[in-house]
Enzyme design. Structure first.
Site, PDB file in Angstrom:
ATOM      1  N   HIS A 211      16.053  16.587  36.526  1.00  0.00           N
ATOM      2  CA  HIS A 211      15.182  17.364  35.641  1.00  0.00           C
ATOM      3  C   HIS A 211      14.079  18.092  36.400  1.00  0.00           C
ATOM      4  CE1 HIS A 211      16.990  16.363  31.964  1.00  0.00           C
ATOM      5  NE2 HIS A 211      16.769  15.078  32.039  1.00  0.00           N
ATOM      6  N   GLU A 453      40.204  37.009  49.195  1.00  0.00           N
ATOM      7  CA  GLU A 453      39.412  36.437  50.283  1.00  0.00           C
ATOM      8  C   GLU A 453      40.290  35.843  51.385  1.00  0.00           C
ATOM      9  OE1 GLU A 453      36.811  33.326  48.835  1.00  0.00           O
ATOM     10  OE2 GLU A 453      38.281  32.581  47.412  1.00  0.00           O
ATOM     11  N   ASP A 477      34.858  34.181  53.110  1.00  0.00           N
ATOM     12  CA  ASP A 477      36.148  33.634  53.521  1.00  0.00           C
ATOM     13  C   ASP A 477      37.043  34.687  54.167  1.00  0.00           C
ATOM     14  OD1 ASP A 477      36.150  30.864  53.054  1.00  0.00           O
ATOM     15  OD2 ASP A 477      36.063  31.270  50.907  1.00  0.00           O
ATOM     16  N   CYS A 524      31.585  39.749  46.181  1.00  0.00           N
ATOM     17  CA  CYS A 524      30.613  38.694  45.888  1.00  0.00           C
ATOM     18  C   CYS A 524      30.297  37.831  47.096  1.00  0.00           C
ATOM     19  CB  CYS A 524      31.082  37.841  44.715  1.00  0.00           C
ATOM     20  SG  CYS A 524      32.632  36.997  45.036  1.00  0.00           S
TER      21      CYS A 524
HETATM   22  C1  PEP Z   1      33.338  34.164  49.637  1.00  0.00           C
HETATM   23  O1  PEP Z   1      34.205  33.506  50.206  1.00  0.00           O
HETATM   24  O2  PEP Z   1      32.892  35.241  50.069  1.00  0.00           O
HETATM   25  C2  PEP Z   1      32.739  33.667  48.385  1.00  0.00           C
HETATM   26  C3  PEP Z   1      31.932  34.416  47.678  1.00  0.00           C
HETATM   27  O3  PEP Z   1      33.038  32.414  48.008  1.00  0.00           O
HETATM   28  P1  PEP Z   1      32.439  31.075  48.654  1.00  0.00           P
HETATM   29  O4  PEP Z   1      31.297  31.482  49.550  1.00  0.00           O
HETATM   30  O5  PEP Z   1      31.996  30.235  47.515  1.00  0.00           O
HETATM   31  O6  PEP Z   1      33.613  30.531  49.383  1.00  0.00           O
HETATM   32 MG    MG Z   2      35.235  31.962  49.184  1.00  0.00          MG
END
Ligand code: PEP
Ligand code: MG
Length: 599
Positions: A211, A453, A477, A524
């Site tokens: 919390h 990835e 990745d 991402c």
């Molecule tokens: C990535 O691999 O770029 C990704 C966003 O996933 P994670 O960092 O959670 O593996």
């Molecule tokens: Mg990843």
């Protein structure tokens, strides 16, 4: 982030002559804080253990009744205060505490011990609390298991009241103090942040989901929790610098260390100011190319910060964090609640929820798992889910049920080939049919995409695009696997090059495949949030970039000051070069020329 109070009149913060102590904990609420330690010692309430004479039994029961009434009144007052200042969500925690005071499992059992075992009320309360905590330990649902600490808080309050001790004493904190405690009750944490004078929190116990962490994140107060024996090692008044992102605490830092912390604080403050100023502006190049900037989150508590920084949706919700550091996975209900909360908070903006990326460096059920010889290439992400269908289905059902509450995009991680995508989709379809038959309402705008990835996915992106509704490129990745560098291994970290020609070529071909198939493409991985790469990504044609809240304003600022045309020229020249170093030098020089003040 707040500044510490260790400033003289000219605003210089001074460190002390005592030797520096460096402590490590869990970075539970991001940001940097510097301030003098205020040690809040709420941990030790000594419980007297007495045997009662027969004549003392009734008065003891009366004493217990009075303590319960008093506790109830105190909690009710606190609840009113907190719902006015912190909102109803935190007040609910206190309501749960009140319910416990009336629960027969608690009250009747304490009375029974007083009458039958002839022990004093304090001792009886402790014994019942221990038993209840033990019961909670065995409940599979984390949400309910977390209530263990609530039992402790309630028992503590009752015992203090029995002993006539001060409860909820108004702590008069010096301004900008770093509050150091063995543990903090939700009531303590909420009360302390309410005044706004807490610079940061350090606690011995707790973790990302406790919390205190939730309250701290909701109020953007930096916190390092689970820091071992910090409350014994730090003395009142020590100068404490903490980094709530990296989980680092420096006690009485050197001048140089302090300067580094202050530099981080300064940058953070600047970017916060920019965030507010640019919050509602679109990320659009000078020639009208619009990119949607969205957020990466690990926990729903990060939502207020994302919204404050102008995120237009969520590009990556790493759901596996809900599964770490616990023995049993969260139930469908617990997951549903979390996904629903995120979808509702984003109010119709797209929310990309990634199915479990467990395995690799993210191992569930701490300590129980046998280490794989090569975890990055082992049973991870979608492979893990396809090998544990029951676990996967619980998540898919929770996601489908939550889909009515907003614009959901489900995303499968680490897809290496079409079979995996089909397999995952067919599990989803099976769950959809099952829920449909049961009459559960499902969302209409529901998309299913994949993370690109791995090099294999990149090479067959044109095919995968035929069966995915969107792509999101995970560069963390993709770079690891393309360049054969373990992202956990410091020895090879120098080889991590987002501008390696092979990476740029991969990115270009993935984006082209998505465009040809008419599906949106996002990024991402960490590369998306680094402003140095913003023009390269603008040139490549990404529809969306997803990053942590704090990175959004800087990237937006860069994108708003350049044209797609000049970005395209920059990329073309960069891709004429060959070595990663040459490309990086060229891009950095060009970016410096344009944005040397952007950081
Ligand atoms: C990535 O691999 O770029 C990704 C966003 O996933 P994670 O960092 O959670 O593996
Ligand atoms: Mg990843």
């Amino acid at each position: 982030m707040r500044r510490g109070s260790a400033e003289d009149e000219e605003g210089h913060v001074s460190s002390q002559a005592s030797p520096t102590l460096s402590l490590k904990g869990i970075g539970a609420s991001p940001g940097v804080a510097v301030g003098h330690a205020y040690i809040l010692d709420r941990k030790r309430v000594r419980t007297p253990k007495l045997r009662l004479a027969e004549a003392e039994v009734d008065p003891e029961r009366q004493r217990m009744r009075t303590a319960l009434e008093l506790s109830d009144q105190q909690l009710s007052d606190l609840k009113d205060q907190i719902s006015r200042t912190e909102g109803p969500e935190h007040a609910l925690i206190l309501e749960a505490h009140r319910l416990m005071l009336h629960d027969p499992m608690f009250v009747d059992e304490v009375n029974r011990l007083i009458v039958e075992d002839r022990i004093n009320a304090e001792w009886a309360v402790r014994r019942v609390a221990r038993k209840l905590k033990h019961l909670f330990d065995n409940i599979p649902d984390e949400y309910f298991r977390e209530r263990r600490s609530d039992v402790e808080y309630v028992a503590d309050r009752v015992v203090r009241n029995l002993l006539g001790q001060v409860v909820d004493e108004e702590v008069s904190l010096p301004d900008h103090a770093v509050v150091v405690a063995h543990d903090l009750s939700p009531a303590d944490a909420a009360m302390l942040v309410r005044g706004g004078q807490v610079a940061g929190f350090v606690t011995d116990l707790g973790g990302h989901t406790s919390h205190t962490a939730i309250v701290a994140r909701a109020r953007s107060t930096p916190a390092v929790l689970g820091a071992g024996r910090a409350s014994e090692q730090i003395s009142p008044g020590d100068l404490v610098a903490l980094d709530g992102t990296r989980g680092i605490i420096l006690v009485n830092p050197s001048e140089e260390q302090l300067a580094l912390f202050q530099e981080t604080m300064r940058r953070h403050q600047e970017s916060e100011a920019r965030a507010l100023a640019a919050k509602d502006l679109p990320a659009q190049s000078t020639d009208g190319f619009r990119i949607r900037l969205v957020g990466n989150i690990e926990f729903p508590e990060e939502l207020p910060s994302l919204l404050a920084h102008g995120a237009e949706g969520i590009g990556l919700y790493r759901t596996e964090f809900m599964f770490l550091d616990r023995k049993t996975p969260p139930s469908e209900e617990e997951q549903y609640r979390a996904y629903r909360q995120v979808l509702e908070a984003m109010d119709g903006r797209p929310v990309t929820i990634r199915t479990l990326d467990l395995g690799g460096d993210k191992v569930p059920g701490k300590g129980r798992h046998e280490k794989e010889p090569n975890p990055a290439m082992g049973l991870r992400a979608i492979r893990y889910c396809l090998s544990d269908r029951a676990l996967f289905r619980v998540q898919l059902r929770a996601l489908l049920r939550a889909s009515v509450h907003g614009h959901l995009r489900v995303m499968f991680p680490l897809i290496c080939g079409m079979s995996e995508l089909r397999e995952a989709r067919s599990e989803l379809e099976a769950c959809r049919t099952e829920l449909g038959r049961a009459g559960v309402p499902l969302g209409k705008r529901f998309q299913v995409g994949i993370m690109v990835e791995t090099p294999s996915a990149a090479l067959i992106a044109d095919r995968l695009a035929q069966e995915a509704d969107f792509f999101s490129i995970g560069t963390n990745d993709l770079i690891q696997y393309s360049l054969a560098i373990d992202r956990q291994n410091r020895e090879v970290a120098y080889l991590y090059k987002p501008l390696h020609l092979s990476v740029l070529r991969s990115l270009r071909s993935i984006v082209t495949a998505a465009k040809d198939a008419g599906i949106p493409v996002s990024m991402c991985g960490e590369m998306a949030g680094d402003p140095i790469y913003a023009l390269v990504l603008l040139a490549l044609g990404f529809d969306e970039l997803s990053m942590t809240a704090g990175q959004i304003p800087t990237v937006k600022n860069v994108l708003r000051q350049a044209s797609r045309e000049e970005a395209t020229r920059l990329l073309a020249t960069a891709m004429e070069l060959t070595t990663a170093e040459e490309i990086e030098r060229y891009v950095r020089t060009e970016m410096d020329k344009r944005f040397s003040s952007e950081g």
